[in-house]
Scaffold this motif. Structure first.
Motif, PDB file in Angstrom:
ATOM      1  N   ASP A  34       4.967  -0.984   9.381  1.00 45.07           N
ATOM      2  CA  ASP A  34       5.933  -0.468   8.426  1.00 45.07           C
ATOM      3  C   ASP A  34       5.385  -0.562   6.998  1.00 45.07           C
ATOM      4  OD1 ASP A  34       7.685  -0.053  10.523  1.00 45.07           O
ATOM      5  OD2 ASP A  34       8.602  -2.058  10.297  1.00 45.07           O
ATOM      6  N   ASP A  35       5.970   0.250   6.117  1.00 46.95           N
ATOM      7  CA  ASP A  35       5.488   0.279   4.741  1.00 46.95           C
ATOM      8  C   ASP A  35       5.653  -1.064   4.037  1.00 46.95           C
ATOM      9  OD1 ASP A  35       4.793   2.894   5.041  1.00 46.95           O
ATOM     10  OD2 ASP A  35       6.609   3.706   4.094  1.00 46.95           O
ATOM     11  N   ASP A  36       6.638  -1.845   4.426  1.00 49.96           N
ATOM     12  CA  ASP A  36       6.870  -3.123   3.761  1.00 49.96           C
ATOM     13  C   ASP A  36       6.226  -4.301   4.485  1.00 49.96           C
ATOM     14  OD1 ASP A  36       8.446  -3.033   5.991  1.00 49.96           O
ATOM     15  OD2 ASP A  36      10.290  -3.722   4.993  1.00 49.96           O
ATOM     16  N   ASP A  37       5.401  -4.001   5.484  1.00 50.20           N
ATOM     17  CA  ASP A  37       4.747  -5.078   6.230  1.00 50.20           C
ATOM     18  C   ASP A  37       3.614  -5.683   5.387  1.00 50.20           C
ATOM     19  OD1 ASP A  37       3.250  -6.652   8.047  1.00 50.20           O
ATOM     20  OD2 ASP A  37       3.985  -5.450   9.722  1.00 50.20           O
ATOM     21  N   PRO A  38       3.619  -7.005   5.171  1.00 44.63           N
ATOM     22  CA  PRO A  38       2.556  -7.637   4.375  1.00 44.63           C
ATOM     23  C   PRO A  38       1.164  -7.415   4.946  1.00 44.63           C
ATOM     24  CG  PRO A  38       4.373  -9.170   4.782  1.00 44.63           C
ATOM     25  CD  PRO A  38       4.629  -7.971   5.638  1.00 44.63           C
ATOM     26  N   ARG A  57      -0.159  -4.700   5.650  1.00 46.82           N
ATOM     27  CA  ARG A  57      -0.783  -3.502   5.073  1.00 46.82           C
ATOM     28  C   ARG A  57      -1.818  -3.878   4.019  1.00 46.82           C
ATOM     29  NH1 ARG A  57       1.557   1.183   6.483  1.00 46.82           N
ATOM     30  NH2 ARG A  57       0.382   2.241   4.850  1.00 46.82           N
ATOM     31  N   LEU A 116       0.082  -3.090  -4.150  1.00 48.49           N
ATOM     32  CA  LEU A 116       1.078  -3.716  -3.281  1.00 48.49           C
ATOM     33  C   LEU A 116       1.288  -5.178  -3.687  1.00 48.49           C
ATOM     34  CD1 LEU A 116       2.992  -3.388  -0.917  1.00 48.49           C
ATOM     35  CD2 LEU A 116       1.104  -3.955   0.632  1.00 48.49           C
ATOM     36  N   GLU A 121       3.418  -5.121  -6.749  1.00 50.74           N
ATOM     37  CA  GLU A 121       4.795  -4.718  -6.415  1.00 50.74           C
ATOM     38  C   GLU A 121       5.578  -5.872  -5.805  1.00 50.74           C
ATOM     39  OE1 GLU A 121       6.852  -1.752  -3.140  1.00 50.74           O
ATOM     40  OE2 GLU A 121       4.927  -1.163  -4.042  1.00 50.74           O
ATOM     41  N   THR A 122       4.911  -6.667  -4.988  1.00 45.84           N
ATOM     42  CA  THR A 122       5.594  -7.772  -4.301  1.00 45.84           C
ATOM     43  C   THR A 122       5.489  -9.093  -5.056  1.00 45.84           C
ATOM     44  OG1 THR A 122       3.601  -8.245  -3.008  1.00 45.84           O
ATOM     45  CG2 THR A 122       5.211  -6.704  -2.054  1.00 45.84           C
ATOM     46  N   ASN A 155       2.819 -10.896  -5.290  1.00 47.18           N
ATOM     47  CA  ASN A 155       1.942 -11.769  -4.520  1.00 47.18           C
ATOM     48  C   ASN A 155       0.666 -12.017  -5.325  1.00 47.18           C
ATOM     49  OD1 ASN A 155       0.107 -12.924  -2.705  1.00 47.18           O
ATOM     50  ND2 ASN A 155       0.992 -11.831  -0.962  1.00 47.18           N
TER      51      ASN A 155
END
Length: 1009
Positions: free
Chosen positions: A538-542, A544, A574, A577-578, A580
């Motif tokens: 999924d697009d929100d899967d870490p 990625r 990413l 965005e998160t 991290n």
């Protein structure tokens, strides 16, 4: 020796015929400069290996050494680090936490990772995800712990029966043995010749260490006929013709095998054929002796009249396969407590078993492995299965609160208890043991356990646990280099995940297939698998971001700069965005390296410093290390060695704090390059050779290739063609040759640099050009301009000039200037000027050539790049001589003569001395070039009087010594200065280069030659 009065036992056999062997083994107490640190005792079963080893161990204790004694057992062949645990746990458990932390430099948790019996390891045991890095740190930490232990008191590691040792113990032992050097640790081990070839890990260890002279093998032969007779005489206190005839017959039966001799003698005494009367032993003359045919027959004969309880206990102990507690034997033998104790005492009286103190208390073990083997073979298959199941259940019951303590033993016994589809315990314990071994990087044991788990759990092929076992088995196989086996399993798991529409399962399989393809040298396929994994999550899967990072690294190493930037930038976005910070730090670090290779220094510095700051915020020192390493490499490549040095110091501090030998190796590469540039060639060679050995040990292939090339460049400078060729050929085979396992640009281009430099130094310009141009093409395809400017373009340009291909050389010079200006590469600009200078000279403009050579040399000195600057100044001397400036030429030659002498750069020193002679000047002495000669005060006085043209007699009168003493002083002076006449000595005095150990301030105004 007075025999024991009991007919059931005899005293220990006297030590006969082993004095020479033990004397050789005592050499381990000496310096490792005379012999290796690993002594291996070999021989057939029962020949006396254990006895010899115990004598040496006792001597070690007498000398104040610490002795750690372990033995491998058949039960433990598949148990990770079991042999080393057996040896070291008694020592380790005597250390409190504070002392253990001191000895491990704060890495007690990592030691617990290898030896769980010490207590649980903190999780995660090591930062980072690279299995090779984790394994290297575990092994290095264990090695440093052994050395620290040895520094308290010399350590002797005694390891018996290596033929039964687990692969992980042997792998770790191999690592330690290769590193020990002069450390105060010695290894004394043994194996049985009969079983050695069945243990592939042992065969590999022995061959490897013998090949590098890290091991000394000591075969123990059987006793001779005379030694056999001497043993019987000493044991029974008798002699005479009947005994001599008996001794010959005994030797014929046993062929000098000490254990067989013992068993036969015990059998003869037990049967009454040998008996005492009035204190004398009789029965030697009988020719009708009932004798066993083999040592096993002798043991079986001794077992025949055992009581029923003793038989049962012996069988249980044989099936346990290792020392066992009385409690365990009581639980599984079917004999009550009192009868078990009585049975054990009977076995003890007969000399079949012995008691042994362990970390868990007193345990019982067979006195000799042959006894265990003989008893085990006498047990029927059905009875063995029953006993294995009973032992497993007893262990299971006793460890219900902490089953991890017995996982391997539970797996061993339940897996041998017979296949029963309704019993899930064999598969469960085998899987648990496999995962535990995988976590401890005992990969061979892990693969064996997990494969067995699949066999025992075949009825549950569609279950989640079965899939998990196959996934873990694939990981173990990939670590072992069985890429085909791993790929088959992951492909199978991926196909099943697609059938279930399981996106996470698909992504997991594709991710591992991507890593596998990368290690197989298939980077494009690796990226394809990473892309397939991205499509499945999924697009929100870490996951990625981790997949993008992995793909970016793969593409960067094979030279796809744009593809790498795209994926690393996506991972960075990413992470931002998160929020991290750890992910952002790693992405910035990857981009810093990428921008360094393609020659965008400003962008590289921006990403590098952001990675430094973010890694600090994220508590990720490993990423902080790599960011600093990238920045240090960039500054070194662009010529700012001061900034490079500062960054290296910071990165080295992180590597030391993490106690990572792999990270330390990457700093060593920069150390070698910096030492070369600054003219510390002795340091460069010492660091380079040490790092090459360690990189080989830690399986760091890319880094090893580069270290070999940079070290070979120093050997080329010194004219040591043989060692340079050896290093370059090995680097080429690893990175470029037919057997290279994958294409790695960062190893392949340096390999081309090394081979081109070797051909150039030998005057094979055509080959230098061919190899160098191929390297340029390889680097250009990737856009990694830094590799082009770093040695490669200068080497190819010089080869073209030497081959009189001036147009191509001019093009390369222009490229050096363009790229040097574009990225602020000071070395590139200096090389461009050097190229222009030589081309100007060839074009007839000697004045411009000399001016440009001087400017190029000054540019290299400012970096500094001392050796290359000296080469240019030597050529400058030639141009000045051509222009008629003899004095200017001599000034340059004197400067470079000293530099080349201090570097021990023999080829360039020889050329410089030739130029002195061409100018009609006496070259300085070689010892002057190799450093300032140091004479005693009296030698200096003698030298000065020689320069004043005094004879030996006149010098003797002036100094109030004898003429013979003057002659002795002159001999010493000639040897120190490498000269052969009074005239040479007078010249040295006038050059003002003599220094006294009593008067370091010399007279510098004595004039020039």
């Amino acid at each position: 020796m007075t025999p024991h009065p009991s007919l059931s036992t005899l005293p220990d056999l006297p030590l006969v015929g082993r004095a020479e062997t033990i004397a050789r083994l005592h050499r381990l107490f000496g310096s490792t400069s005379d012999q290796p640190p690993f002594f291996l005792v070999t021989g057939e079963s029962g020949v006396g290996k254990t006895r010899a080893i115990h004598v040496v161990a006792d001597e070690a204790r007498r000398r104040g050494w610490t002795v750690a004694h372990g033995r491998a057992y058949p039960l433990e062949t598949g148990m990770p680090y079991a042999l080393l645990s057996d040896a070291l746990l008694p020592l380790l458990q005597d250390l409190d936490d504070a002392r253990l932390n001191v000895l491990t430099r704060g890495r007690a948790s990592e030691l617990r990772h290898l030896f769980p019996a010490l207590g649980p390891a903190q999780a995660p045991p090591i930062a980072g995800e690279d299995p090779d890095e984790i394994r290297s740190r575990l092994y290095w930490g264990f090695y440093e712990f052994l050395v620290a232990l040895g520094n308290r008191a010399p350590l002797l590691l005694v390891l018996e029966d290596l033929h039964s040792a687990d692969p992980s113990s042997l792998s770790l032992l191999h690592f330690v043995a290769r590193q020990l050097g002069e450390a105060p640790v010695r290894i004394l081990a043994s194996y049985n010749d009969d079983y050695r070839d069945a243990n592939e890990s042992l065969v590999g260890l022995e061959r490897s260490l013998l090949g590098m002279r890290g091991l000394e093998r000591h075969p123990i032969p059987p006793l001779t006929s005379e030694q056999t007779l001497g043993l019987v005489e000493s044991l029974f206190g008798v002699s005479g013709q009947p005994l001599r005839a008996f001794g010959q017959r005994l030797y014929g039966w046993t062929l000098g095998n000490a254990f067989f001799i013992e068993q036969i003698l015990v059998s003869l005494v037990d049967s009454g054929q040998l008996h005492q009367r009035d204190g004398l032993w009789l029965g030697w003359e009988s020719r009708e002796l009932r004798l066993p045919g083999t040592v096993r027959d002798a043991i079986r004969l001794r077992l025949t009249d055992l009581g029923e309880a003793a038989h049962a206990v012996a069988e249980c102990l044989a099936v346990v396969g290792a020392p066992a507690s009385a409690r365990l034997l009581i639980a599984v033998s079917g004999v009550n407590d009192a009868a078990t104790i009585e049975a054990s005492e009977e076995l003890l009286r007969r000399g079949l078993i012995e008691e042994r103190d362990t970390v868990r208390g007193t345990s019982i073990d067979f006195r000799h492995p042959l006894v265990r083997e003989t008893v085990y073979r006498s047990v029927s298959a059905a009875r063995r299965e029953t006993l294995h199941r009973a032992i497993g259940e007893a262990l299971e019951s006793s460890s219900s609160d902490s089953p991890d303590d017995h996982i391997d033993r539970l797996a061993y016994h339940f897996s041998r208890s017979g296949l029963r589809s309704e019993d899930t315990r064999p598969a469960r314990y085998l899987a648990l043991s496999g995962r535990a071994a995988l976590a401890r990087h005992a990969n061979r044991e892990a693969a064996a356990y997990l494969s067995a788990a699949l066999t025992h759990g075949a009825h549950d092929r569609d279950g989640k646990e079965h899939r998990r076992v196959r996934h873990d088995l694939a990981r173990a196989r990939s670590r072992l280099g069985d890429f085909d086996g791993a790929r088959e399993l992951w492909m199978e798991l991926g196909a099943e995940a697609r059938e279930r529409a399981d996106g996470a399962g698909i992504a997991r399989s594709e991710r591992y297939l991507g890593a596998l393809a990368y290690w197989r040298g298939q980077p494009r396929e690796a990226v394809r698998h990473y892309e397939a994994a991205l499509d499945a999550v999924d697009d929100d899967d870490p996951l990625r971001a981790r997949l993008d990072l992995a793909a970016g690294v793969v593409l960067q190493e094979v030279g796809d700069a744009e593809g790498s930037r795209e994926r690393l930038t996506r991972a960075l976005a990413l992470g931002e965005e998160t929020g991290n910070t750890a992910l952002q730090a790693r992405a910035h670090r990857g981009l810093a390296l990428l921008e360094t290779w393609i020659g965008a220094p400003d962008e590289a510095r921006r990403h590098g410093w952001q990675a430094v700051e973010l890694s600090r915020s994220a508590g990720d020192p490993q990423t902080g290390f790599w960011a600093r390493w990238a920045l240090a490499a960039l500054e070194g490549l662009t010529g700012d060695t001061a900034a490079m040095d500062r960054l290296m110091t910071e990165a080295r501090a992180i590597a030391d704090d993490l106690q990572s030998p792999v990270l330390g190796l990457w700093i060593a590469e920069l150390d070698v390059e910096l030492a070369y540039a600054r003219g510390d060639w002795d340091g460069a060679l010492a660091r380079g050779e040490q790092a090459i050995r360690l990189a080989d040990l830690l399986q760091q292939r890319t880094l090893r290739t580069r270290l070999q090339v940079w070290t070979a460049m120093v050997y080329l400078g010194r004219g040591d063609w043989s060692r340079a060729q050896e290093l370059v050929d090995d680097a080429w085979a690893s990175a470029v040759g037919a057997e290279a396992t994958r294409v790695d640009l960062h190893a392949a281009v340096p390999a081309h640099i090394g081979r081109a430099a070797l051909h150039l130094a030998r005057g094979d310009f055509a080959q230098a050009i061919e190899i160098g141009e191929r390297g340029l093409e390889l680097a250009d395809r990737s856009g990694y301009v830094v590799w082009v400017l770093h040695r490669l373009l200068p080497i190819v340009a010089e080869a073209h000039i030497r081959a009189d291909n001036l147009d191509r050389a001019r093009d390369l010079g222009e490229r050096l200037r363009f790229e040097g200006h574009r990225i602020g590469h000071r070395l590139g600009l200096a090389w461009a000027e050097a190229c222009d200078a030589i081309l100007a000279y060839h074009g007839g403009d000697a004045e411009s050539g000399a001016r440009l050579l001087r400017s190029a040399a000054e540019g290299l000195e400012a970096v500094p790049m001392i050796p290359e600057a000296a080469r240019l100044r030597r050529q400058l001397a030639g141009r000045l001589a051509d222009l008629g400036d003899r004095e200017g030429a001599l000034v340059e030659l004197r400067l470079v003569h000293d530099v080349f002498g201090q570097l021990a750069a023999t080829p360039e020193l020889t050329k410089a001395r030739g130029q002195f002679r061409e100018l009609g000047a006496r070259p300085p002495s070689r010892s002057q070039a190799e450093g300032t000669a140091v004479l005693t005060g009296r030698e200096l006085e003698v030298a000065r009087l020689v320069a004043d043209r005094l004879s030996n007699k006149a010098i003797a009168r002036a100094l109030d010594v004898s003429p013979r003493t003057v002659t002795t002083h002159l001999s010493n002076i000639y040897r120190k200065l490498d000269i052969s006449s009074r005239g040479d000595l007078a010249d040295r005095v006038r050059e003002g280069r003599l220094v006294s150990v009593h008067d370091p301030d010399t007279d510098e105004g004595a004039g020039d030659a």
